[in-house]
Each structure stands twice: as structure tokens, then as C-alpha cells.
Design a protein around this motif. Sequence first.
Motif, PDB file in Angstrom:
ATOM      1  N   ASP A   1      -9.619  -0.684   4.744  1.00 45.12           N
ATOM      2  CA  ASP A   1     -10.229  -0.746   6.074  1.00 45.12           C
ATOM      3  C   ASP A   1     -10.462   0.641   6.662  1.00 45.12           C
ATOM      4  OD1 ASP A   1     -10.509  -3.438   6.013  1.00 45.12           O
ATOM      5  OD2 ASP A   1      -8.834  -3.909   7.332  1.00 45.12           O
TER       6      ASP A   1
ATOM      7  N   ASN B   1     -16.339  -3.408   2.884  1.00 48.92           N
ATOM      8  CA  ASN B   1     -15.525  -4.368   2.124  1.00 48.92           C
ATOM      9  C   ASN B   1     -15.396  -3.857   0.696  1.00 48.92           C
ATOM     10  OD1 ASN B   1     -15.037  -6.303   4.129  1.00 48.92           O
ATOM     11  ND2 ASN B   1     -17.001  -7.304   3.766  1.00 48.92           N
TER      12      ASN B   1
ATOM     13  N   GLU C   1      -7.562  -4.215   1.102  1.00 51.33           N
ATOM     14  CA  GLU C   1      -8.627  -3.527   1.816  1.00 51.33           C
ATOM     15  C   GLU C   1      -8.012  -2.369   2.582  1.00 51.33           C
ATOM     16  OE1 GLU C   1     -11.755  -3.983   1.601  1.00 51.33           O
ATOM     17  OE2 GLU C   1     -12.087  -6.052   0.928  1.00 51.33           O
TER      18      GLU C   1
END
Length: 361
Positions: free
Chosen positions: A62, A86, A60
Motif C-alpha cells: 500500500d 495493487n 499489499e
Amino acid sequence: MGNSFGKLFKLTTFGESHGKALGAIVEGCPAGLELDESKIRLEMQRRKPGQSKITTQRKEEDEIEILSGVFEGKTTGTPIGIVIQNADQKSKDYSHIADKFRPSHADYTYFEKYGIRDYRGGGRSSARETAARVAGGAIAKQFLEAKGISMQAFVSQVGDLSLEKNYTELNLSLAEENIVRCPDPEMAEKMISLIDQVRLERDTIGGVVTCVIKNTPPGLGEPVFDRLHAELGKAMLSINAVKGFEYGSGFDGVKMRGSQHNDTFFKEGEKVHTLTNHSGGIQGGISNGEDIYFRVAFKPVATIMQDQESLNEAGETVTVSGKGRHDPCVVPRAVPIVEAMAALVIADYLLLAKSNKLQEI
């Protein structure tokens, strides 16, 4: 209920581990703060999964998207909305436990509370929720930075491997120089080896994160129920996998006599200091101007890559098999989470102090 933290500087988070996105809403951040998005992104990188061989391999990035509350690089005083998409969910990894309760997870308690649960990665109970905390905490850190207040967390223990040195003897800037985030290079190598060994054994291990907050002005905190250390304890105990919190001398203080433990005051110029700091920078629930330091204990990650006996929703005995991507030890990625929660507490109490006209901050 229970999705917001803080009184004046307030963070609300939303989202699940395998949902579309996570989010943070920050209320109460004063207008006019120059907000550096790159610093928020740096904090997210410190927490993100897949950053080394001793963390989960979920990928991820993020990346954050600020939706509101910032105009031309400055906060407007209105709610700051942040979304974190996500991107690498593998929900099929959890289909085998759709009706099973994993040992030491929140599966059973969530089911008892709500009568329904999101079994994909634990849903809202997943440590993935802390990504939103780090985003909100990064804003609090910038607010504090403008006031000259800084905080540094680091890994001080993994399993039985513990730093015996006081934090004042360490170069805390070295914590970010290795993947376990321990400021002692020699101990860091031992910790990394231990975590990697545990990972190969398809098991997990716990540890301790120590945090030091510097340049907090005296006078922060409220009497009785809203003591500063009580709020710090609540903040830390709200983090996934945390099993203990102690500040100052903590539990070791019981081994000392009062004559040894008392922090003697002295004056240096116009400032009052203490010769020692067993109080951890807090006395009577209020900051005294010395370093605030505390330790946070994290249990071994509950998901292990081994078969375990458990129960399903019908109360039948079943076997739960560990699958998916998980941290063998959570503490390296917990460092920025601890800092974020500490920043939220101090930012909130700074605003409370100003509103009480305690002092001009």
C-alpha cells in the motif's frame, strides 16, 4: 454517484479490489499545510493486509504516490491526487463465483443495480476501497493536528468479549502495542485468542471499534439535517461491514432518567465544560467542546471458508465455496479507517464553520 464525501474538505475515491490501482482525490485542503508523507504511509501500514496472523494474508505494501496538489512539501490548495497500486491480486481465487452470489456480499445487489459486476474480490464493493479513504483521511488528520485536534480509535469488543471500562480509564496509546489494537493488554490477549480460534474453525467474528476525538472546538455542526453526529454516523455507516453507530450514551442512555443523563454545565476559567458527557460532545447536532466519542459495530466478515448454499445469476441453487484470503475479524484493520472517516468529517466542519464566520479557527 456516491464516490465522494464531504462538502468543503472533499474526498473522492476510485478503483477496485483487483484493478490496477486505487486512488484518492482530496479537494479543499487549505494551501500551505506542511504535509508529512511519512505520516500518510504510517496510516497505510496500520490498515494494510497481511500485518498479523489474525488478518488476511494478502500482501499489499500500500505504497502511496502523490501525483498533484503538493509542492516542496506543502499543499498548494489544488486537488491532491494519490494513487495506490495493487500488487498481490489473485483473481483466479474468485473464478468459481463468477456467476454465483455469495451470501451477505454485494454480489446480488450490484448485479441488480448495474446488470454487470466485477466478481474479483467484489470489485468496487470490496473493503480494499478503504485504502484510499485512509490515504485521504491521513491528510485530514494532519490538517486537524495543526489545529490541536486529535483522534484515537481502538477495538473495544470482539464477539462477546467487551471492555467494560470507560475510555477515560484506559491508556489509549497502548492500542497500537498489540495486533488486535485493544488498549487493555489482558483483554487484548483474550481477543486475539478468540479471533485465532475462529480462524482455525474457518469462520469469522464481528466486533466494535470505539473512537475518541479530543479538542474539537464548540460550535461545529449545522442545524437540522447536517448535524455533526448525523454526518459522523453517515461516515461510519459508509464503511464496509458496519452494522451500527452510536455516540455518547447511545442505546444505554434509554436505561437512565433525565436527572441522571443531563450534562450539567460549569465554567473553568474562560471555558465552559460539562460535569458528565453523556451527550458525547455533541448537543443539538453541534459540538460543545467536550470529547466526542462513539462506537461502530462491524458484522462478521461475509466470506467464510465453508460451503454455503446460494443462487447463481440464472436463479439456480448452487454451492458457494469459500476461497481466497480474508480477515477472520475486520476490526483490528478497521481502526485506522474509522479514524480516517472521523478526520474527514471534522476537517469538513472546521472549514464550514470558518466559511460561516462562526469563529476564527
